[in-house]
Write a protein that holds these residues in place. Structure first.
Motif, PDB file in Angstrom:
ATOM      1  N   ASN A 164     -10.344   4.099  -8.818  1.00 41.39           N
ATOM      2  CA  ASN A 164     -11.535   4.580  -8.127  1.00 41.39           C
ATOM      3  C   ASN A 164     -11.320   6.026  -7.671  1.00 41.39           C
ATOM      4  N   ASN A 165     -12.082   6.944  -8.301  1.00 37.03           N
ATOM      5  CA  ASN A 165     -12.116   8.332  -7.841  1.00 37.03           C
ATOM      6  C   ASN A 165     -10.756   9.021  -7.911  1.00 37.03           C
ATOM      7  N   ASP A 166      -9.906   8.635  -8.842  1.00 37.94           N
ATOM      8  CA  ASP A 166      -8.685   9.389  -9.085  1.00 37.94           C
ATOM      9  C   ASP A 166      -9.017  10.617  -9.922  1.00 37.94           C
ATOM     10  N   ALA A 167      -8.268  11.705  -9.722  1.00 37.14           N
ATOM     11  CA  ALA A 167      -8.588  12.950 -10.420  1.00 37.14           C
ATOM     12  C   ALA A 167      -8.517  12.793 -11.934  1.00 37.14           C
ATOM     13  N   THR A 187      -2.020  -1.294  -3.817  1.00 35.51           N
ATOM     14  CA  THR A 187      -2.998  -0.218  -3.698  1.00 35.51           C
ATOM     15  C   THR A 187      -2.265   1.109  -3.624  1.00 35.51           C
ATOM     16  N   PHE A 188      -2.678   2.071  -4.466  1.00 32.82           N
ATOM     17  CA  PHE A 188      -2.112   3.419  -4.480  1.00 32.82           C
ATOM     18  C   PHE A 188      -3.228   4.379  -4.076  1.00 32.82           C
ATOM     19  N   ALA A 189      -3.116   4.994  -2.898  1.00 33.53           N
ATOM     20  CA  ALA A 189      -4.261   5.722  -2.345  1.00 33.53           C
ATOM     21  C   ALA A 189      -3.859   7.084  -1.784  1.00 33.53           C
ATOM     22  N   GLU A 190      -4.646   8.110  -2.123  1.00 40.62           N
ATOM     23  CA  GLU A 190      -4.582   9.431  -1.495  1.00 40.62           C
ATOM     24  C   GLU A 190      -3.204  10.083  -1.595  1.00 40.62           C
ATOM     25  N   ASN A 191      -2.528   9.840  -2.706  1.00 38.74           N
ATOM     26  CA  ASN A 191      -1.260  10.518  -2.949  1.00 38.74           C
ATOM     27  C   ASN A 191      -1.524  11.859  -3.632  1.00 38.74           C
ATOM     28  N   VAL A 192      -0.688  12.845  -3.357  1.00 36.78           N
ATOM     29  CA  VAL A 192      -0.895  14.178  -3.918  1.00 36.78           C
ATOM     30  C   VAL A 192      -0.757  14.148  -5.435  1.00 36.78           C
ATOM     31  N   ASN A 236      -8.491   7.788  -5.119  1.00 36.92           N
ATOM     32  CA  ASN A 236      -8.425   9.113  -4.490  1.00 36.92           C
ATOM     33  C   ASN A 236      -7.047   9.770  -4.614  1.00 36.92           C
ATOM     34  N   ASN A 237      -6.373   9.539  -5.742  1.00 38.87           N
ATOM     35  CA  ASN A 237      -5.099  10.209  -5.981  1.00 38.87           C
ATOM     36  C   ASN A 237      -5.325  11.562  -6.642  1.00 38.87           C
ATOM     37  N   GLY A 238      -4.429  12.522  -6.365  1.00 40.46           N
ATOM     38  CA  GLY A 238      -4.624  13.894  -6.832  1.00 40.46           C
ATOM     39  C   GLY A 238      -4.441  14.069  -8.318  1.00 40.46           C
ATOM     40  N   GLN A 239      -3.721  13.153  -8.978  1.00 42.95           N
ATOM     41  CA  GLN A 239      -3.563  13.223 -10.425  1.00 42.95           C
ATOM     42  C   GLN A 239      -3.950  11.865 -11.020  1.00 42.95           C
ATOM     43  N   PHE A 240      -3.080  11.232 -11.779  1.00 46.96           N
ATOM     44  CA  PHE A 240      -3.438   9.946 -12.372  1.00 46.96           C
ATOM     45  C   PHE A 240      -3.373   8.830 -11.323  1.00 46.96           C
ATOM     46  N   ARG A 282       0.853  -1.176   0.000  1.00 42.71           N
ATOM     47  CA  ARG A 282       0.000   0.000   0.000  1.00 42.71           C
ATOM     48  C   ARG A 282       0.897   1.236   0.000  1.00 42.71           C
ATOM     49  N   PHE A 283       0.723   2.078  -1.027  1.00 47.06           N
ATOM     50  CA  PHE A 283       1.469   3.330  -1.161  1.00 47.06           C
ATOM     51  C   PHE A 283       0.469   4.462  -0.963  1.00 47.06           C
ATOM     52  N   GLU A 284       0.602   5.199   0.144  1.00 43.28           N
ATOM     53  CA  GLU A 284      -0.455   6.149   0.472  1.00 43.28           C
ATOM     54  C   GLU A 284       0.094   7.479   0.993  1.00 43.28           C
ATOM     55  N   LYS A 285      -0.669   8.547   0.711  1.00 47.12           N
ATOM     56  CA  LYS A 285      -0.464   9.864   1.316  1.00 47.12           C
ATOM     57  C   LYS A 285       0.941  10.409   1.096  1.00 47.12           C
ATOM     58  N   MET A 286       1.503  10.116  -0.086  1.00 47.02           N
ATOM     59  CA  MET A 286       2.799  10.671  -0.446  1.00 47.02           C
ATOM     60  C   MET A 286       2.620  12.101  -0.960  1.00 47.02           C
ATOM     61  N   ARG A 287       3.672  12.901  -0.810  1.00 50.62           N
ATOM     62  CA  ARG A 287       3.601  14.296  -1.270  1.00 50.62           C
ATOM     63  C   ARG A 287       3.738  14.402  -2.784  1.00 50.62           C
TER      64      ARG A 287
END
Length: 330
Positions: free
Chosen positions: A318-321, A268-273, A296-300, A241-246
């Motif tokens: 799911n719900n990536d920008a 899983t790649f989640a909630e990264n900027v 829920n990632n900020g870009q792709f 799980r790779f999450e909440k990276m800047r």
């Protein structure tokens, strides 16, 4: 009755034998060839405290502090065990094989110490605490259920397993072969020039410095800039799980052709900027991406340079920008 009276007279004349008298305090620079128990705090200033002079010597610090320059010296010996105490000063080890430190605190309160252990030196730390600036373990180093804080640690073969449930702090971890297992680790960079395995661990984001076999298995990477793979590698990135990276969650951009193959699956790649997964390479490489989820990632969610990876299918966004790019996501 006469026997008891005679025994009482001997005690009166010579005094009772106490545990402290049973084993004398050491002399500075004392060479140990048999097992030794320290009966009180002991320091030797600018001189060596204890020198191990035989194989299989067991040193029990008995809850006390031992210091000197160095506190302990071990050269061309095998099977030394040091337990149950504190060593705030340096330790010299040269071709000291199968050394064990058990229930020890080393480097306190002097965390800026440098420990450079040479040759075939091999050491295992069990349930110990290490505070050092730089630590080169020599040929082999195992940290088992121990806690450490340092700028650098390195060895030819390095194993870090378990950490008493608290984060370990280190800027650089390096080895020819490195294993990090079931550990909480805050590291700036970590590497193994021939093999790097990280599994079942919790880590802040960092750069992976690996040029051979890479295995990232069932870890959680969180809160850093990214997990960066910037060297040519082969291996597998699975179940992480790779999450909440800047920036990106996992950023793969080797500057040279991979020796390959590299498989990235079931992560899983989640909630990264930035992007959840970003693969930015200039030439087609042997990389397969399959069965991953981004959310829920900020870009792709997942991004790869066109024509550079094999899309193994069953990737989900799911719900990536911005969804996915060149990788098909459901």
């Amino acid at each position: 009755m006469r026997l008891l009276s005679a025994f009482a007279a001997l005690i009166a004349l010579f005094g009772a034998v106490t545990p402290a008298q049973a084993e004398a305090m050491p002399q500075c620079g004392q060479v140990l060839t048999t097992n030794f128990t320290l009966m009180g705090d002991w320091g030797c200033g600018n001189g060596p405290a204890l020198i191990v002079g035989a194989n299989g010597v067991k040193i029990n610090l008995n809850g006390h502090t031992l210091s000197g320059t160095p506190a302990i010296s071990m050269t061309d010996v095998d099977g030394t065990t040091i337990r149950n105490g504190t060593i705030p000063s340096n330790i010299v080890a040269d071709n000291a094989t199968n050394t064990r430190f058990v229930d020890m605190a080393i480097g306190q309160p002097s965390p800026n110490a440098t420990y450079l252990w040479n040759g075939t030196t091999s050491v295992t730390f069990v349930r110990s605490k290490l505070d050092m600036w730089r630590f080169n373990c020599g040929a082999r180093c195992h940290l088992l259920r121990s806690k450490f804080s340092m700028n650098q640690i390195g060895a030819k073969t390095l194993v870090i397993q378990g950490d008493q449930g608290q984060p370990n702090l280190v800027n650089f971890v390096g080895a020819v072969e490195a294993d990090v297992v079931n550990t909480r680790l805050n590291a700036f960079s970590i590497g193994g020039s021939e093999r790097l395995t990280i599994r079942d661990s919790e880590l802040d984001g960092f750069e992976v410095i690996a040029t051979g076999r890479l295995e990232l298995l069932r870890n959680t990477f969180s809160g850093g800039n990214w997990v960066g793979v910037h060297r040519p590698v082969n291996g597998v990135v699975r179940g992480n799980r790779f999450e909440k990276m800047r920036s990106a969650g996992l950023f793969v951009d080797p500057k040279e052709t991979l020796t390959g193959p590299l498989v990235i699956e079931r992560n899983t790649f989640a909630e990264n900027v930035g992007d959840g997964l970003r693969i930015d390479v200039p030439v087609p490489l042997d990389i397969t991406v399959r069965k991953n989820t981004s959310e829920n990632n900020g870009q792709f969610g997942m991004w790869a340079t066109a024509g550079t990876v094999t899309d193994g299918g069953k990737n989900v966004s799911n719900n990536d920008a911005l969804g996915c790019y060149t990788i098909v996501c459901a």
